[in-house]
Each structure stands twice: as structure tokens, then as C-alpha cells.
Design a protein around this motif. Structure first.
Motif, PDB file in Angstrom:
ATOM      1  N   ASP A 201      51.076  41.215  46.378  1.00  0.00           N
ATOM      2  CA  ASP A 201      50.933  40.047  45.508  1.00  0.00           C
ATOM      3  C   ASP A 201      52.084  39.901  44.522  1.00  0.00           C
ATOM      4  OD1 ASP A 201      50.313  42.368  44.165  1.00  0.00           O
ATOM      5  OD2 ASP A 201      48.767  41.415  42.913  1.00  0.00           O
TER       6      ASP A 201
ATOM      7  N   PHE B 201      53.610  36.579  43.484  1.00  0.00           N
ATOM      8  CA  PHE B 201      52.760  35.677  42.711  1.00  0.00           C
ATOM      9  C   PHE B 201      52.571  36.140  41.265  1.00  0.00           C
ATOM     10  CE2 PHE B 201      51.402  35.797  47.159  1.00  0.00           C
ATOM     11  CZ  PHE B 201      51.686  34.483  47.535  1.00  0.00           C
ATOM     12  N   GLN B 202      53.170  37.290  40.921  1.00  0.00           N
ATOM     13  CA  GLN B 202      53.039  37.788  39.551  1.00  0.00           C
ATOM     14  C   GLN B 202      54.062  37.110  38.638  1.00  0.00           C
ATOM     15  OE1 GLN B 202      53.273  42.036  39.538  1.00  0.00           O
ATOM     16  NE2 GLN B 202      51.458  42.322  40.863  1.00  0.00           N
TER      17      GLN B 202
END
Length: 315
Positions: free
Chosen positions: A12, A15-16
Motif C-alpha cells: 500500500d 497510497f500512503q
């Protein structure tokens, strides 16, 4: 991709927020470049990764420092070895050109080796002082050498006005350069402070090898040597070419060569040979410096010449 560390550990990450992406990327770079590796346990949060990154940088700096010190020591040793070998080659060439005898060549090799050894620290101190302006070097030499010179009987001032012209008890080869601090008469004598100070500023510190014959019987004494460490012995010869006999052992404070160096008329041939025993550190005074000192301090010069002359008359 899913096969990369980021893909498997942080799918992820894209998307951070940017700060998390930056910390994660820097952590990955540090782990890789420092070869620490990711291991079975690894930091997860940003704070943990920042702390781990700083610790890795700190350890990297310590490692680099240690490697640098070791490399510096190895390089310095190589430079000194190369310089010593160059000096040896130059000495061998010099000896071959001039046909020097083997005994003299061996003595020169030992002296050269001593210059590159730890035993020559005293001479190295003098070389270090020579880097500074003359007035600074003179003051430094004075602080180091004056305590010894002020205790030498030959250089001491007159005891009082009732003293005779020489101002001392009878001199012998053993007392002419000995330390006077144990004598009750010497304790009363006041050395000429300015003369001692000038004397200390003029001397050169040298290291002499074991067996060095600094003064030979029948030769003029171009220099005088004050023993600061080590021992020397006085040798007399039975006839021309006869055996030599040790008649005196000299220790700290002895002035070697005074008999042929400090006379008012310039001195004469040495009546005996002086040889170093076991290596020694000496303070050397040249004839030119002696002349300058006696010209600047005629009273002290006359007193010393009279004392040495008294001994010369008894030989």
C-alpha cells in the motif's frame, strides 16, 4: 512489483502520504547500502525506521573512522620505511664513492637507524622545535635544558668574593663535568643566570649510539657534549697503538670534551678518548656558539677557561 521488497512488505506504499513514502524509501536505501539486510525482524513505523537509519549511519561513521586510522598508520609506516631505505641507499652510495672503512660504514648505518627509531625522541623534540621561529625555539630549549645545566659544576658562578680565581675545589676529569647538587659548597654557589639561559638556548639535542667514540685522543674537540641521559667512559691508551684502559665513567651532567674545548687559547688535542656506553642523549655545543657565548659573557667565559686550564695543567 509484487516480487520486490516494497511490493511484498508494503503493497500500500503508493497510497500512503509523501512523508511515509520518503522514510520508507530512505530506510530501504540505508539497509541496502550498509549491507545490514532486512532480517526476520524489522522496524515498522516511521519513528522506528528513522531511529534505525540514524543508528546505521552512526555505525557506518565509526567503521569508516576505524578503517581510516588503520590505513593512516599503515601508510605512515610505509612512508617512514621508504624514507629509511632511501637514506640507506644514499649512504651506501656515499660510502662506495669515498671508500669509507667498514667500521665507519657500520657506525653510520647504526646512527641512521637510530634516527628512525623511538629512542631518538629527544632529537625529534629538537627537530620539532626547529619548526618555530628562533626566539620561540630558544625559549622552549631553555625551559627543557636549563635545570640540568644550572647544576653543572663547570658552569657554576663564584661562591663568594673570598673564592680563589678559579672559584672551585680541585678539578679532576670526574668533577669537571659532574653535577654539583650534592656538594655543600656547590649549593652556595649561584650560577650566572643569563649565561646558563643563553647556553641552554644554544645547545642542540642529539642521540648517540652505543660505542660511538665522540672524541678521540690527539684530536681537537670541535664540540662539547653534556650528558643528559646515559653514560660515557674515558679511555686512556698505553703508548701509540697500545691497549686502551677505562679510567672514568661519566653520567648525567658530565661535560664531555671540556678539557680541549673551553680553554681560552682554543684548547689543544684531547688527552684521552671518550666513548658512549649503551647509547646516550647529549646536548651539543659547537665552537661557534662557544665563541659567541664567551664574547657575550666574558666573565663566565674566563671563569670556565680558568677551571679547565687548572685541570689541563695537572695532566
Amino acid at each position: 512489483g509484487e516480487t520486490t521488497w516494497v511490493g511484498t512488505q508494503h503493497p500500500d506504499l503508493p497510497f500512503q502520504d509523501p512523508s511515509s513514502q520518503y522514510v520508507t524509501c530512505m530506510y530501504w536505501a540505508l539497509v541496502t547500502t550498509t549491507t545490514v539486510g532486512y532480517g526476520d525482524f524489522s522496524p515498522v513505523s516511521e519513528v522506528e525506521r528513522l531511529a534505525a537509519g540514524l543508528w546505521m549511519l552512526f555505525n557506518l561513521g565509526v567503521t569508516a573512522y576505524i578503517v581510516g586510522v588503520v590505513a593512516s598508520l599503515a601508510t605512515k609506516s610505509d612512508e617512514e620505511t621508504a624514507a629509511y631505505r632511501g637514506e640507506v641507499a644514499e649512504l651506501n652510495g656515499y660510502a662506495k664513492r669515498h671508500g669509507l672503512p667498514e667500521a665507519l660504514i657500520n657506525t653510520m648505518h647504526r646512527a641512521l637507524k637510530l634516527q628512525y627509531g623511538s629512542a631518538a625522541s629527544g632529537a625529534q623534540d629538537g627537530a620539532f622545535e626547529a619548526r618555530f621561529p628562533g626566539f620561540i625555539a630558544s625559549r622552549a630549549r631553555n625551559l627543557r635544558h636549563r635545570p640540568l645545566l644550572a647544576e653543572i659544576a663547570l658552569l657554576a658562578g663564584k661562591e663568594d668574593e673570598s673564592d680563589d680565581e678559579v672559584g672551585n675545589e680541585p678539578l679532576t676529569p670526574g668533577t669537571i663535568g659532574s653535577l654539583d647538587s650534592s656538594s655543600s659548597r656547590a649549593k652556595k654557589r649561584a650560577s650566572s643566570a643569563r649565561f646558563i639561559t643563553a647556553f641552554a638556548a644554544r645547545v642542540t639535542e642529539e642521540v648517540l649510539i652505543d660505542g660511538a667514540r665522540v672524541l678521540e685522543k690527539g684530536e681537537l674537540a670541535p664540540d662539547a657534549y653534556v650528558l643528559s641521559e646515559g653514560r660515557a667512559e674515558v679511555l686512556v691508551q698505553e703508548g701509540d697503538g697500545g691497549p686502551e684502559w677505562r679510567v672514568l665513567s661519566c653520567s648525567r651532567g658530565a661535560v664531555l670534551g671540556a678539557e680541549g674545548f673551553f680553554l681560552a687559547n682554543g684548547g689543544g688535542p684531547m688527552p684521552w678518548t671518550v666513548r658512549i656506553v649503551g647509547g646516550a642523549k647529549v646536548l651539543r655545543l659547537s665552537a661557534a656558539d662557544r665563541n659567541d657565548l664567551f664574547e657575550a659573557f666574558p666573565v663566565d667565559g674566563h671563569r670556565i677557561s680558568m677551571r679547565v686550564g687548572k685541570l689541563a695543567e695537572s695532566l
